[in-house]
Design an enzyme around this catalytic site. Sequence first.
Site, PDB file in Angstrom:
ATOM      1  N   TYR A 152      -0.212  -6.046  12.363  1.00  0.00           N
ATOM      2  CA  TYR A 152      -1.144  -5.878  11.244  1.00  0.00           C
ATOM      3  C   TYR A 152      -0.342  -5.409  10.043  1.00  0.00           C
ATOM      4  O   TYR A 152       0.467  -4.475  10.157  1.00  0.00           O
ATOM      5  CB  TYR A 152      -2.215  -4.840  11.601  1.00  0.00           C
ATOM      6  CG  TYR A 152      -3.207  -4.574  10.488  1.00  0.00           C
ATOM      7  CD1 TYR A 152      -4.087  -5.560  10.060  1.00  0.00           C
ATOM      8  CD2 TYR A 152      -3.272  -3.326   9.864  1.00  0.00           C
ATOM      9  CE1 TYR A 152      -4.996  -5.321   9.037  1.00  0.00           C
ATOM     10  CE2 TYR A 152      -4.191  -3.068   8.846  1.00  0.00           C
ATOM     11  CZ  TYR A 152      -5.044  -4.075   8.439  1.00  0.00           C
ATOM     12  OH  TYR A 152      -5.947  -3.832   7.434  1.00  0.00           O
ATOM     13  N   ASP A 160       7.928  -4.017   8.216  1.00  0.00           N
ATOM     14  CA  ASP A 160       6.772  -3.203   7.837  1.00  0.00           C
ATOM     15  C   ASP A 160       6.838  -1.893   8.606  1.00  0.00           C
ATOM     16  O   ASP A 160       6.555  -1.826   9.794  1.00  0.00           O
ATOM     17  CB  ASP A 160       5.486  -3.974   8.169  1.00  0.00           C
ATOM     18  CG  ASP A 160       4.229  -3.202   7.781  1.00  0.00           C
ATOM     19  OD1 ASP A 160       4.330  -1.990   7.489  1.00  0.00           O
ATOM     20  OD2 ASP A 160       3.148  -3.812   7.779  1.00  0.00           O
ATOM     21  N   LYS A 163       1.498   5.507   4.695  1.00  0.00           N
ATOM     22  CA  LYS A 163       1.093   6.613   5.585  1.00  0.00           C
ATOM     23  C   LYS A 163       1.858   7.916   5.314  1.00  0.00           C
ATOM     24  O   LYS A 163       1.540   8.609   4.360  1.00  0.00           O
ATOM     25  CB  LYS A 163       1.195   6.148   7.034  1.00  0.00           C
ATOM     26  CG  LYS A 163       0.285   4.906   7.261  1.00  0.00           C
ATOM     27  CD  LYS A 163      -0.267   4.786   8.626  1.00  0.00           C
ATOM     28  CE  LYS A 163      -0.967   3.455   8.833  1.00  0.00           C
ATOM     29  NZ  LYS A 163      -2.372   3.491   9.120  1.00  0.00           N
TER      30      LYS A 163
HETATM   31  C1  LIG Z   1       1.938  -1.583   9.969  1.00  0.00           C
HETATM   32  C2  LIG Z   1       0.890  -1.519   8.903  1.00  0.00           C
HETATM   33  N1  LIG Z   1       1.085  -2.184   7.757  1.00  0.00           N
HETATM   34  C3  LIG Z   1       0.199  -2.138   6.745  1.00  0.00           C
HETATM   35  C4  LIG Z   1      -0.971  -1.419   6.876  1.00  0.00           C
HETATM   36  C5  LIG Z   1      -1.959  -1.382   5.745  1.00  0.00           C
HETATM   37  O1  LIG Z   1      -1.944  -0.139   5.137  1.00  0.00           O
HETATM   38  P1  LIG Z   1      -3.244   0.374   4.336  1.00  0.00           P
HETATM   39  O2  LIG Z   1      -4.297   0.643   5.344  1.00  0.00           O
HETATM   40  O3  LIG Z   1      -2.739   1.574   3.608  1.00  0.00           O
HETATM   41  O4  LIG Z   1      -3.616  -0.720   3.396  1.00  0.00           O
HETATM   42  C6  LIG Z   1      -1.218  -0.715   8.046  1.00  0.00           C
HETATM   43  C7  LIG Z   1      -2.461   0.070   8.212  1.00  0.00           C
HETATM   44  O5  LIG Z   1      -2.756   0.614   9.229  1.00  0.00           O
HETATM   45  C8  LIG Z   1      -0.263  -0.767   9.091  1.00  0.00           C
HETATM   46  O6  LIG Z   1      -0.461  -0.126  10.257  1.00  0.00           O
END
Ligand SMILES: Cc1ncc(COP(=O)(O)O)c(C=O)c1O
Length: 432
Positions: free
Chosen positions: A148, A241, A269
Amino acid sequence: MTISLRDARSTALYERALCYLPGGVNSPVRAMRAIGRDPLFVQRGEGAELVDVDGNHYVDWVCSWGPLIHGHAHPAVVAAITEAAVCGTSFGAPTAAEVDLAEEVSRRVPGVEMLRMTSSGTEASMSAIRLARAATGRTKLLKFAGAYHGHVDGLLAAAGSGLATHGIPASPGVPEATAASTITVGWNDHDALVEATERHELAAILAEPMPANMGFVPPAEGFLELLRRRADETGALLVFDEVITGFRVARGGAQALTGVIGDLTILGKVLGGGLPAAAFGGSRALMRRLAPAGDVYQAGTLSGNPLAVAAGLASLALLNSERAYAKLAATTTALADGLHDAARHAGYEDVQITTAPGLLTVFFSAQPVTDYAGAQACDLAAHAVWCRGLLARGVYPPPSQFEAWFPSLAHTPRHVERTVAAAAGAFEELTR
Ligand SMILES: Cc1ncc(COP(=O)(O)O)c(C=O)c1O
């Protein structure tokens, strides 16, 4: 013995929320549908504990889905936010603290010489992809099933987290052409990756280096190295990511731990210390393609917000020692060992626990889980009963098989003991 929660106030709030918020929540996984109950409304957090509006106390293993590596309302983080707020909450102009944070991140995260801040991980992913496409002159992306990267149009195919939780394979509203430019490959599938990178001219290979949105599924030996090699051989950029793993699994994130370095890194985060902040970064040459240094447009009214930057700097300052990471690793290991023992004592054999420092998943599976298909094959009904059993015993787990637990530095051995005792009761309920 079945225990039930006091939840009259949460229930009343949920009924009201359903009138004004789709599904009663502002982000799907909070609704707790995957574990067959209604959401609990939070009144406050204290360290590693949550208190709901009915006065129930829980050991919190969600910790806002990762940002709260120091637990709720850590005094140093609250003081930093307060101090910043007194001077103004947003300027839309540069501040010294943004430079401090960028410099600090670049000292910690391998490969990040320069960064651009955003307000969410989703925005950071979206912008990193735009930059990768501009830099390569290509369109197609490769992502992994069960990963994700935020709710970016082109990245919702076979996505983990809330989409997996709610059984949504992709989303209506995403243009066909956008979906078609994303190639999805199974995590840890060596042959499929080689085949896809031979067949498609890719702008980027996008991966969570330690995926935690289908539950935590570590990379197989050599798989990250294969990603790096195939990106180099084919002219694609490797985008890691680290929204979850950044500053969590190690001081410099997963890349510092594994030694495999991406061309671009996405962070979020922990970076914002519990306030909305994220970023993407890479080499100076690549990042200078961004406006106003270059021609790739990217912007944000609240990007680098002074409160979020203050919270991020305070959080990182508390993560300065190897001791902090040793403690996080010890808490995670103690929790995993305790949960294993609890399952075994209850005679519940079909459980697999994966861990990295500050990350853990209890898979309800007889086999080790190595990919999204394995996570989907878990006994979701048993997981749901177990999670409800934990909540009823004062432990707040991620209410989905497709998410990770987030041990924090606020969790003590006593929190682990309380959790293991609750887990034992919940496992026994399952075997009865
Ligand atoms: C690995 C990863 N990338 C991107 C995101 C997206 O971040 P946001 O919820 O701040 O948009 C998340 C959200 O949980 C994530 O776990």
